[in-house]
Structures are given as structure tokens and as C-alpha cells.
Enzyme design. Structure first.
Site, PDB file in Angstrom:
ATOM      1  N   ASN A  66       0.860  -1.186   0.000  1.00 18.64           N
ATOM      2  CA  ASN A  66       0.000   0.000   0.000  1.00 18.64           C
ATOM      3  C   ASN A  66       0.897   1.236   0.000  1.00 18.64           C
ATOM      4  O   ASN A  66       2.081   1.140   0.317  1.00 18.64           O
ATOM      5  CB  ASN A  66      -0.865   0.013   1.278  1.00 18.64           C
ATOM      6  CG  ASN A  66      -2.048  -0.931   1.222  1.00 18.64           C
ATOM      7  OD1 ASN A  66      -2.849  -0.892   0.297  1.00 18.64           O
ATOM      8  ND2 ASN A  66      -2.152  -1.789   2.232  1.00 18.64           N
ATOM      9  N   CYS A  74      -3.884  -7.981  -2.861  1.00 21.26           N
ATOM     10  CA  CYS A  74      -4.557  -6.925  -3.627  1.00 21.26           C
ATOM     11  C   CYS A  74      -5.148  -7.563  -4.877  1.00 21.26           C
ATOM     12  O   CYS A  74      -4.401  -8.086  -5.713  1.00 21.26           O
ATOM     13  CB  CYS A  74      -3.552  -5.828  -3.988  1.00 21.26           C
ATOM     14  SG  CYS A  74      -4.280  -4.519  -4.982  1.00 21.26           S
ATOM     15  N   ASN A  76      -7.153  -6.176  -7.464  1.00 17.08           N
ATOM     16  CA  ASN A  76      -6.922  -5.432  -8.706  1.00 17.08           C
ATOM     17  C   ASN A  76      -5.432  -5.406  -9.050  1.00 17.08           C
ATOM     18  O   ASN A  76      -5.052  -5.533 -10.228  1.00 17.08           O
ATOM     19  CB  ASN A  76      -7.438  -3.994  -8.575  1.00 17.08           C
ATOM     20  CG  ASN A  76      -8.952  -3.914  -8.581  1.00 17.08           C
ATOM     21  OD1 ASN A  76      -9.622  -4.765  -9.180  1.00 17.08           O
ATOM     22  ND2 ASN A  76      -9.486  -2.928  -7.915  1.00 17.08           N
ATOM     23  N   GLU A 190     -10.084   2.650   1.362  1.00 18.48           N
ATOM     24  CA  GLU A 190      -9.035   1.635   1.486  1.00 18.48           C
ATOM     25  C   GLU A 190      -8.014   1.936   2.586  1.00 18.48           C
ATOM     26  O   GLU A 190      -7.392   3.002   2.593  1.00 18.48           O
ATOM     27  CB  GLU A 190      -8.275   1.478   0.154  1.00 18.48           C
ATOM     28  CG  GLU A 190      -8.896   0.454  -0.758  1.00 18.48           C
ATOM     29  CD  GLU A 190      -7.921  -0.030  -1.811  1.00 18.48           C
ATOM     30  OE1 GLU A 190      -6.810  -0.456  -1.466  1.00 18.48           O
ATOM     31  OE2 GLU A 190      -8.286   0.040  -2.997  1.00 18.48           O
ATOM     32  N   CYS A 200     -11.867  -1.524  -5.597  1.00 17.18           N
ATOM     33  CA  CYS A 200     -11.030  -2.355  -4.724  1.00 17.18           C
ATOM     34  C   CYS A 200     -11.406  -3.810  -4.995  1.00 17.18           C
ATOM     35  O   CYS A 200     -12.554  -4.204  -4.746  1.00 17.18           O
ATOM     36  CB  CYS A 200     -11.298  -1.980  -3.267  1.00 17.18           C
ATOM     37  SG  CYS A 200     -10.443  -3.027  -2.086  1.00 17.18           S
TER      38      CYS A 200
END
Ligand SMILES: N[C@H](CCC[C@H](N)C(=O)O)C(=O)O
Length: 259
Positions: A66, A74, A76, A190, A200
Site C-alpha cells: 500500500n 490486492c 486489482n 481503502e 477495490c
């Protein structure tokens, strides 16, 4: 200082800096690299940093950060990593790779990537009737709402994310508006971005499971600010199995930066 070549990818508006790190030019244990590269004013700017590395057993390993440097699965980002691996010639149209929460498979047709997600059993979800918590590789708070387009997602999402119960670990907060038995709209705050993102992947997966648990039908089409995604799965005795997240993932540009 060293010159680092990077690519920018986006999956329904969730955007990522992606680096071919097979030569280990970046230190995967240095979280400040993500904090610098993801910064939208002083860096490239993105919702995350993805490093593609070699792996002895799988086609590749994807390391995700992140923008605050924290790590998680994650959805995507995984779809973008798969498209990037194809671009690098590591894979053709099928792959098995390692991510933060374990092994995933994916297949590619044009810009569309179909990604396997892990099963979600009772140990990874709780239904509190006014909201649910579901872990789909990252932790999600799901609440059903109306007039989704008028909501202040950053304000309402951060209030839940920083509440006493979730402040330490953090949680992603998803607001869901039902459109039909097989279609929902979702907006997400997020964790680790500490803002609303345009979509997300692990979040829409959690929302699709919550929707079906509350009477909806799989496959579920999910409208997000960044575009449409689809989630399909079998829900048997409260366990979601054969879970797939499908949607577009596209290269935006190539760049170079000195770190
Ligand atoms: N912010 C999330 C990780 C990225 C999730 C999202 N970008 C996705 O597509 O799944 C977390 O720390 O749990």
C-alpha cells in the site's frame, strides 16, 4: 542513486506502479520505496507498488505494498501483475503465481483478467446484520446503504477504519447499494491508502459474497467509480468456494525514476 524503470497499470481505476524486480534492483524489505513511489505529489503516484520477482515453484511472485508501506493481498493489483507478467513474456494466457495470501491462478483474454481468489469460510466472515466483516485476502467491512453517490466515503470510511475496534490493524470499508439480485454498486475506503479508491478488488469480492448471503445471486456484476467488475462463486453452507474476480487491467505508461 539508481535509475529504476517502472510501468503504470490500472485495474478499473485502482492504479499501481509495477516494477520488474527479477534482478532484485529494489529491496523488498524497504517499505520507504513504496511510500516514495506511491506519493501523488513527490513521487509517481498510485494506490500501491507491485514488485514482480522470480519464484522457484510458481511463474512469479508478486510483492504488494500500500502507499503507506503496509502489505496485503490486492485483487486489482494481482490482475495488473498478471497482465504485466504477460507483457514481460513470463507467461502466455494462463498462470499460477504467489501473492501475499498464497497461490493464485489467473487467465487472460485481451485486457480481461480472471483471477482465482481464496475460499471464504465461516472463520473469515461474520454477519452482524447491519454490517459484515469478510476477509478475502485483506480485511473488509461491508455495509449496505442507499444514495451511494451522495455519500462522503472518506469521512464515513475513515470513522470506521479508525474506530477503537479497527484502529490497530485497520480495515477496508465498503459501501454497497443493491441494484438487482445480480448487480450491486460499491464504493470503498481503502486501508493503507487512507482514502477512497475508484475500485477495490478484494473489496468488491467481499461485497459480492455479502450480497449473495443476503439473497443475491452469483455471478454478481459490480459497478464501481472506476468501471465494472464481476465476481462468481458457489456459496454452500456459508462457505464461498471457486471464487473468481474478473475485470480489465491495462498498461498506462512506462517511466523511469531515480531512487
Ligand atoms: N488496501 C488493501 C490492499 C489493497 C486492496 C485493493 N487495492 C484490492 O484491489 O484488493 C489492504 O491494505 O487491505
Amino acid at each position: 542513486m539508481k535509475k529504476i524503470e517502472f510501468y503504470k497499470y490500472q485495474g478499473t481505476g485502482n492504479d499501481f506502479v509495477v516494477v520488474d524486480n527479477r534482478e532484485k534492483s529494489l529491496d523488498r524489505n524497504d517499505r520507504s520505496i513504496a511510500q516514495n513511489l506511491c506519493d501523488r505529489k513527490f513521487g509517481v503516484g498510485s494506490d500501491g507498488l507491485i514488485l514482480i520477482e522470480n519464484h522457484s515453484e510458481y511463474d512469479f511472485e508478486m510483492v504488494f505494498f500500500n502507499p503507506d508501506g503496509s502489505q496485503s493481498m490486492c485483487g486489482n493489483g494481482s490482475r495488473c501483475a498478471v497482465k504485466f507478467a504477460q507483457f514481460l513474456g513470463i507467461i502466455q494466457n494462463e498462470t499460477t503465481f504467489l501473492s501475499t495470501d498464497g497461490v493464485h491462478e489467473a487467465s487472460i483474454e485481451g485486457d480481461i483478467v480472471r483471477l482465482s481468489m481464496h475460499d471464504v469460510d465461516q472463520s473469515r466472515m461474520q454477519d452482524f446484520s447491519d454490517h459484515l466483516t469478510i476477509n478475502t485476502g485483506s480485511p473488509h467491512y461491508v455495509l449496505f446503504t442507499s444514495n451511494l453517490k451522495d455519500k462522503d466515503i472518506k469521512e464515513e470510511g475513515s470513522a470506521i477504519r479508525y474506530s477503537k475496534e479497527f484502529a490497530a490493524e485497520g480495515i477496508n470499508v465498503n459501501f454497497v447499494e443493491k441494484q438487482s439480485e445480480s448487480e450491486i454498486s460499491v464504493r470503498t475506503y481503502e486501508r493503507g491508502v487512507e482514502n477512497e479508491t475508484l475500485s477495490c478488488g478484494t473489496g468488491v469480492t467481499a461485497c459480492a459474497i455479502a450480497h449473495v448471503m443476503h439473497g443475491g445471486k452469483s455471478p454478481v456484476k459490480i459497478e464501481t467509480l472506476g468501471g465494472s467488475l464481476s465476481v462468481e462463486f458457489k456459496l454452500t453452507e456459508g462457505k464461498a468456494e471457486n471464487v473468481y474476480l474478473t475485470g480489465p487491467a491495462k498498461k498506462v505508461f512506462k517511466g523511469e525514476i531515480e531512487l
